[in-house]
Scaffold this motif. Structure first.
Motif, PDB file in Angstrom:
ATOM      1  N   GLY A   6      -7.311  -1.913 -14.054  1.00 34.83           N
ATOM      2  CA  GLY A   6      -6.981  -0.693 -13.333  1.00 34.83           C
ATOM      3  C   GLY A   6      -5.638  -0.773 -12.639  1.00 34.83           C
ATOM      4  O   GLY A   6      -5.031  -1.833 -12.511  1.00 34.83           O
ATOM      5  N   LYS A   7      -5.189   0.375 -12.177  1.00 36.74           N
ATOM      6  CA  LYS A   7      -3.893   0.492 -11.511  1.00 36.74           C
ATOM      7  C   LYS A   7      -3.817  -0.396 -10.273  1.00 36.74           C
ATOM      8  O   LYS A   7      -2.831  -1.098 -10.057  1.00 36.74           O
ATOM      9  N   GLN A  11      -1.311  -3.604  -9.473  1.00 34.34           N
ATOM     10  CA  GLN A  11      -0.456  -3.675  -8.294  1.00 34.34           C
ATOM     11  C   GLN A  11      -0.667  -4.991  -7.545  1.00 34.34           C
ATOM     12  O   GLN A  11       0.296  -5.616  -7.087  1.00 34.34           O
ATOM     13  N   TRP A  12      -1.911  -5.419  -7.427  1.00 35.02           N
ATOM     14  CA  TRP A  12      -2.190  -6.713  -6.799  1.00 35.02           C
ATOM     15  C   TRP A  12      -1.596  -7.857  -7.632  1.00 35.02           C
ATOM     16  O   TRP A  12      -1.084  -8.829  -7.089  1.00 35.02           O
ATOM     17  N   LEU A  18       4.902 -12.119  -7.630  1.00 32.30           N
ATOM     18  CA  LEU A  18       6.096 -12.291  -6.795  1.00 32.30           C
ATOM     19  C   LEU A  18       5.899 -13.388  -5.752  1.00 32.30           C
ATOM     20  O   LEU A  18       6.777 -14.236  -5.558  1.00 32.30           O
ATOM     21  N   VAL A  19       4.751 -13.392  -5.096  1.00 34.49           N
ATOM     22  CA  VAL A  19       4.486 -14.418  -4.080  1.00 34.49           C
ATOM     23  C   VAL A  19       4.381 -15.802  -4.726  1.00 34.49           C
ATOM     24  O   VAL A  19       4.777 -16.806  -4.125  1.00 34.49           O
ATOM     25  N   SER A  20       3.886 -15.864  -5.954  1.00 35.98           N
ATOM     26  CA  SER A  20       3.731 -17.166  -6.617  1.00 35.98           C
ATOM     27  C   SER A  20       5.075 -17.866  -6.817  1.00 35.98           C
ATOM     28  O   SER A  20       5.120 -19.093  -6.928  1.00 35.98           O
ATOM     29  N   MET A  92       7.683  -4.198 -16.859  1.00 39.23           N
ATOM     30  CA  MET A  92       6.767  -3.322 -17.602  1.00 39.23           C
ATOM     31  C   MET A  92       5.483  -3.096 -16.803  1.00 39.23           C
ATOM     32  O   MET A  92       4.942  -1.990 -16.774  1.00 39.23           O
ATOM     33  N   LEU A  93       5.011  -4.141 -16.149  1.00 39.63           N
ATOM     34  CA  LEU A  93       3.824  -4.030 -15.306  1.00 39.63           C
ATOM     35  C   LEU A  93       4.085  -3.096 -14.131  1.00 39.63           C
ATOM     36  O   LEU A  93       3.251  -2.246 -13.798  1.00 39.63           O
TER      37      LEU A  93
END
Length: 192
Positions: A6-7, A11-12, A18-20, A92-93
């Motif tokens: 899901g959307k 988003q999560w 990014l945090v990784s 793309m994500l």
């Protein structure tokens, strides 16, 4: 059986990805705290190698800091197809998860974060450790700098050289950001 994501999950996932990129520095910071809490001598040539539960604290910190340089920055110059592929996949994500200005803002933020944040946090971390160890950081060469019984000279020297790579990344990030914004707003059927 439906395995679609899901959307909100996408988003999560973007946030996690990014945090990784900061995880090597986060773990290295935790290892410094663990080494100090374990009573290991942090700085100096006379410091013994610090082993906590069989983990060589100095070597692990060195490896994590090296990963900080390699993953987002040096891999772009050594294995560009992988770096560009990861960036395109992330964009793309973002493009699929957000619409309109949100997609543009989060996409551009992701581009700049991916290129600069790990390296900047890594340089700040190394500068802090060098200050604690009373080591001088300079572009001229690799000096000795001992941390938890291990010479960090080459790793710390890389921290001084990273800003030169960041100068090269600035125009690449600008071009990528402009291209992403054009792609985002090119499709008139996308709703904001």
């Amino acid at each position: 059986m439906d395995f679609s994501v899901g959307k909100l999950q996408r988003q999560w996932l973007i946030g996690f990805l990014l945090v990784s990129l900061l995880l090597p520095i986060i773990f290295a910071t935790l290892l410094v705290a663990i080494g100090q809490a374990s009573g290991c001598q942090m700085v100096g040539k006379t410091a013994q190698i610090c082993l906590v539960k069989g983990i060589n604290i100095g070597q692990t910190i060195k490896t994590l800091v090296d990963w900080t340089w390699y993953i987002p920055l040096l891999s772009l110059f050594q294995v560009p197809i992988v770096s560009v592929g990861l960036l395109i996949g992330l964009l793309m994500l973002v493009h699929k998860s957000f619409r309109g200005w949100k997609s543009a803002l989060i996409g551009v933020f992701s581009i700049w974060f991916m290129c600069f944040a790990p390296s900047i946090f890594g340089v700040i971390f190394v500068m802090y450790l060098a200050q604690q160890a009373k080591c001088s950081l300079n572009e001229g060469g690799v000096g000795s700098c001992y941390l938890f019984g291990l010479d960090m000279g080459s790793t710390f020297h890389a921290a001084v050289m990273i800003p030169l790579f960041l100068i090269i990344l600035f125009p690449l990030c600008t071009i990528t950001s402009v291209a992403y914004i054009i792609i985002t707003f090119r499709n008139p059927k996308r709703k904001t």
